[in-house]
Write a protein that holds these residues in place. Structure first.
Motif, PDB file in Angstrom:
ATOM      1  N   MET A   1      77.366  53.441 -12.083  1.00 32.74           N
ATOM      2  CA  MET A   1      76.902  52.707 -10.900  1.00 32.74           C
ATOM      3  C   MET A   1      75.539  53.232 -10.476  1.00 32.74           C
ATOM      4  O   MET A   1      75.314  54.444 -10.419  1.00 32.74           O
ATOM      5  CB  MET A   1      77.908  52.864  -9.756  1.00 32.74           C
ATOM      6  N   TYR A   2      74.672  52.277 -10.178  1.00 35.47           N
ATOM      7  CA  TYR A   2      73.354  52.606  -9.633  1.00 35.47           C
ATOM      8  C   TYR A   2      73.216  51.878  -8.305  1.00 35.47           C
ATOM      9  O   TYR A   2      73.353  50.647  -8.247  1.00 35.47           O
ATOM     10  CB  TYR A   2      72.250  52.132 -10.597  1.00 35.47           C
ATOM     11  N   VAL A   3      72.975  52.616  -7.247  1.00 30.82           N
ATOM     12  CA  VAL A   3      72.763  51.992  -5.941  1.00 30.82           C
ATOM     13  C   VAL A   3      71.372  52.380  -5.455  1.00 30.82           C
ATOM     14  O   VAL A   3      70.988  53.555  -5.508  1.00 30.82           O
ATOM     15  CB  VAL A   3      73.834  52.422  -4.916  1.00 30.82           C
ATOM     16  N   CYS A   4      70.610  51.381  -5.036  1.00 30.75           N
ATOM     17  CA  CYS A   4      69.243  51.628  -4.591  1.00 30.75           C
ATOM     18  C   CYS A   4      69.246  52.480  -3.330  1.00 30.75           C
ATOM     19  O   CYS A   4      69.970  52.195  -2.373  1.00 30.75           O
ATOM     20  CB  CYS A   4      68.532  50.304  -4.342  1.00 30.75           C
ATOM     21  N   GLY A   5      68.439  53.510  -3.366  1.00 26.16           N
ATOM     22  CA  GLY A   5      68.404  54.463  -2.262  1.00 26.16           C
ATOM     23  C   GLY A   5      67.358  54.098  -1.212  1.00 26.16           C
ATOM     24  O   GLY A   5      66.748  53.031  -1.254  1.00 26.16           O
TER      25      GLY A   5
ATOM     26  N   GLU B   1      60.517  51.340 -10.745  1.00 25.08           N
ATOM     27  CA  GLU B   1      61.078  52.672 -10.476  1.00 25.08           C
ATOM     28  C   GLU B   1      62.596  52.639 -10.706  1.00 25.08           C
ATOM     29  O   GLU B   1      63.161  53.496 -11.393  1.00 25.08           O
ATOM     30  CB  GLU B   1      60.754  53.036  -9.016  1.00 25.08           C
ATOM     31  N   CYS B   2      63.261  51.646 -10.130  1.00 27.89           N
ATOM     32  CA  CYS B   2      64.722  51.593 -10.249  1.00 27.89           C
ATOM     33  C   CYS B   2      65.160  51.249 -11.677  1.00 27.89           C
ATOM     34  O   CYS B   2      66.140  51.804 -12.170  1.00 27.89           O
ATOM     35  CB  CYS B   2      65.301  50.599  -9.249  1.00 27.89           C
ATOM     36  N   SER B   3      64.413  50.330 -12.342  1.00 31.66           N
ATOM     37  CA  SER B   3      64.768  50.012 -13.736  1.00 31.66           C
ATOM     38  C   SER B   3      64.766  51.269 -14.585  1.00 31.66           C
ATOM     39  O   SER B   3      65.689  51.507 -15.360  1.00 31.66           O
ATOM     40  CB  SER B   3      63.745  49.056 -14.382  1.00 31.66           C
TER      41      SER B   3
ATOM     42  N   PRO C   1      63.378  40.079  -3.963  1.00 32.09           N
ATOM     43  CA  PRO C   1      62.989  40.217  -5.371  1.00 32.09           C
ATOM     44  C   PRO C   1      63.540  41.457  -6.100  1.00 32.09           C
ATOM     45  O   PRO C   1      63.547  41.479  -7.319  1.00 32.09           O
ATOM     46  CB  PRO C   1      61.463  40.320  -5.286  1.00 32.09           C
ATOM     47  N   HIS C   2      63.991  42.479  -5.362  1.00 29.17           N
ATOM     48  CA  HIS C   2      64.120  43.791  -6.003  1.00 29.17           C
ATOM     49  C   HIS C   2      65.040  43.796  -7.228  1.00 29.17           C
ATOM     50  O   HIS C   2      64.651  44.258  -8.304  1.00 29.17           O
ATOM     51  CB  HIS C   2      64.562  44.827  -4.978  1.00 29.17           C
ATOM     52  N   HIS C   3      66.264  43.287  -7.057  1.00 27.48           N
ATOM     53  CA  HIS C   3      67.189  43.388  -8.193  1.00 27.48           C
ATOM     54  C   HIS C   3      66.872  42.391  -9.313  1.00 27.48           C
ATOM     55  O   HIS C   3      67.154  42.659 -10.483  1.00 27.48           O
ATOM     56  CB  HIS C   3      68.637  43.232  -7.712  1.00 27.48           C
TER      57      HIS C   3
ATOM     58  N   GLN D   1      71.679  57.421  -7.711  1.00 30.14           N
ATOM     59  CA  GLN D   1      70.926  56.798  -6.605  1.00 30.14           C
ATOM     60  C   GLN D   1      69.503  57.346  -6.626  1.00 30.14           C
ATOM     61  O   GLN D   1      69.291  58.502  -6.991  1.00 30.14           O
ATOM     62  CB  GLN D   1      71.619  57.131  -5.275  1.00 30.14           C
ATOM     63  N   ASN D   2      68.562  56.491  -6.242  1.00 28.60           N
ATOM     64  CA  ASN D   2      67.165  56.936  -6.213  1.00 28.60           C
ATOM     65  C   ASN D   2      66.722  57.187  -4.771  1.00 28.60           C
ATOM     66  O   ASN D   2      67.399  56.821  -3.821  1.00 28.60           O
ATOM     67  CB  ASN D   2      66.265  55.882  -6.856  1.00 28.60           C
ATOM     68  N   VAL D   3      65.567  57.799  -4.652  1.00 27.21           N
ATOM     69  CA  VAL D   3      64.856  57.900  -3.370  1.00 27.21           C
ATOM     70  C   VAL D   3      63.451  57.392  -3.641  1.00 27.21           C
ATOM     71  O   VAL D   3      62.751  57.938  -4.501  1.00 27.21           O
ATOM     72  CB  VAL D   3      64.695  59.354  -2.891  1.00 27.21           C
TER      73      VAL D   3
ATOM     74  N   GLY E   1      55.000  50.742  -8.981  1.00 27.48           N
ATOM     75  CA  GLY E   1      55.622  49.713  -8.158  1.00 27.48           C
ATOM     76  C   GLY E   1      57.082  50.075  -7.925  1.00 27.48           C
ATOM     77  O   GLY E   1      57.641  50.965  -8.581  1.00 27.48           O
ATOM     78  N   TRP E   2      57.706  49.356  -7.022  1.00 25.97           N
ATOM     79  CA  TRP E   2      59.060  49.730  -6.584  1.00 25.97           C
ATOM     80  C   TRP E   2      60.141  49.293  -7.576  1.00 25.97           C
ATOM     81  O   TRP E   2      61.033  50.061  -7.930  1.00 25.97           O
ATOM     82  CB  TRP E   2      59.296  49.090  -5.210  1.00 25.97           C
ATOM     83  N   HIS E   3      60.052  48.049  -8.060  1.00 25.49           N
ATOM     84  CA  HIS E   3      61.158  47.547  -8.899  1.00 25.49           C
ATOM     85  C   HIS E   3      61.288  48.339 -10.201  1.00 25.49           C
ATOM     86  O   HIS E   3      62.389  48.637 -10.654  1.00 25.49           O
ATOM     87  CB  HIS E   3      60.962  46.061  -9.227  1.00 25.49           C
TER      88      HIS E   3
END
Ligand code: ZN
Length: 412
Positions: free
Chosen positions: A40-44, A230-232, A255-257, A80-82, A226-228
């Motif tokens: 599981m990955y949840v955006c921080g 980072e999570c990828s 847009p993020h996910h 989870q990220n920050v 960029g932000w997106h």
């Protein structure tokens, strides 16, 4: 980055139920089907401000996913990220004449305290954007080399953008139509009018250094991510493709996910990035949208400073379904406080109503797309019976205490 403190999760007797969860991409409730290790990955958070109740509600929802998987015997690899570098952090630091690094560290520390108090199980890996920059640079360079990304024609600020439809699957996560995408892209941090972009919906991957902004040297030139992407990159490098759940608030559906998925799928040539995209609804205050612009945010740390029992905050937020937009007000908090008191009295009783049927109902409701209102109603009914002296099972109070702790995260 340092994660927060964990606590032991009691084992619960009886038979666990496999978790079914709503998937935004499919538009329906589907079984989660993790292997021995569930991912599981949840955006921080972007740590420019304290954790408000909307954030808390999101992390509580995914904490319940974590807990149901543990109950089913899965090892849970949760990341989870920050977002410890991004525009909102720099803007707030400039407004308050603060150092953005210090601001980010301070708010991240407060977030950890809030999560610990609310008994949110910590991610196994808590990963900052800044510490991931070398990996992000590598990914952006790969997207450029593969033709999924391009530089804008701007010699001064040669930013790198993602061709939004590089995979041919754009829109498969949100299922939004183009007018909806355009609206949310503009409202939620996108830059449709940036000159030099090939399409208004192309998203920033690497922002070339601007005067007065922090930047990192790289093969892409000095800049920041960029932000997106980072999570990828964090999700891919720590968990791999086909995550069991990609989670966040409903404002991250687009847009993020959509872009995080598109970047990852363009990088790997595989689909899907996540097997479930699951989103928690928004929390309003007294019926009004809670937002920083309205100045009506309710902070978890403020409630804690007022000596509010964190379990009452937790139960107050879980008294509504995670996918229903709902309001927080004094009545919700009062109901949470009263419920904690009743439940605490019941699990401390010398004997109680049978635990087994209650635990089975708790599991049934939580496995059904985290139906916390019905789960809570079942516990209320058990507590009422127990406090009325209708139960004679001396083992029941302790068994229920353990089940509430393990399955709902409510420690009494
Ligand atoms: Zn994210």
């Amino acid at each position: 980055m340092q994660t927060w403190q964990s606590h032991p999760v009691p084992r619960v007797a009886g038979t666990p139920r496999p978790l079914r969860l709503f998937d935004t991409a499919a538009g329906e409730i589907r079984p989660t089907a993790p292997g021995p290790t569930a991912t599981m990955y949840v955006c921080g958070i972007t740590p420019y401000d304290a954790t408000h109740l909307g954030h808390a509600a999101t992390y509580l929802a995914f904490d319940l996913v974590h807990r149901q998987w543990l109950d089913n015997g899965h090892d849970v690899h949760y990341v989870q990220n920050v977002t410890d570098i991004d525009d909102p952090l720099l803007e707030r630091a400039a407004r308050d004449q603060d150092d953005w690094v210090v601001l980010g560290m301070r708010e991240t520390a407060l977030f950890r305290e809030d999560m610990t108090a609310l008994r949110v199980l910590p991610p196994r890996e808590y990963v900052g954007a800044v510490e991931s920059i070398p990996e992000i640079v590598e990914a952006v360079a790969k997207l450029l080399a593969g033709g999924a990304a391009y530089r804008v024609d701007d010699p001064e600020f040669p930013d790198v953008y993602f061709d939004h439809d590089a995979t041919g699957r754009f829109g498969s996560e949100s299922n939004y139509d183009e007018p909806t995408m355009n609206r949310y892209f503009a409202e939620r941090g996108g830059d449709p009018d940036r000159p030099g972009k090939r399409h208004p919906l192309d998203a920033l991957l690497w922002r070339a250094a601007r005067p007065g902004e922090p930047s990192w040297d790289s093969e892409l030139g000095p800049g920041r991510p960029g932000w997106h992407v980072e999570c990828s990159v964090i999700a891919l490098n720590h968990l791999g493709m086909a995550l069991d759940v990609q989670g966040g608030g409903s404002d991250l559906i687009f847009p993020h996910h959509e872009y995080s998925a598109a970047h990852a799928e363009a990088l790997t040539g595989q689909h899907p990035f996540a097997r479930h995209y699951t989103h928690a609804a928004m929390i309003a205050l007294d019926g009004e949208k809670m937002s920083k612009s309205r100045g009506n945010l309710v902070f978890v740390s403020r409630l804690r400073a007022d000596k509010v029992d964190p379990m009452a905050i937790r139960l107050g937020l879980l008294s509504g379904h995670y996918r229903t937009d709902r309001s927080w007000d004094q009545g919700v908090l009062d109901a949470g406080l009263a419920r904690v008191a009743r439940w605490r009295a019941a699990v401390n009783a010398a004997a109680g109503a049978d635990a087994e049927p209650l635990i089975a109902r708790l599991r049934d409701h939580l496995a059904d797309d985290l139906d916390t209102p019905r789960a809570i109603a079942a516990v209320d009914a058990w507590a009422e019976q127990t406090l009325a002296g209708n139960g004679r099972d001396e083992a029941a109070p302790a068994a229920v205490r353990a089940a509430l702790d393990a399955l709902l995260g409510v420690a009494l």
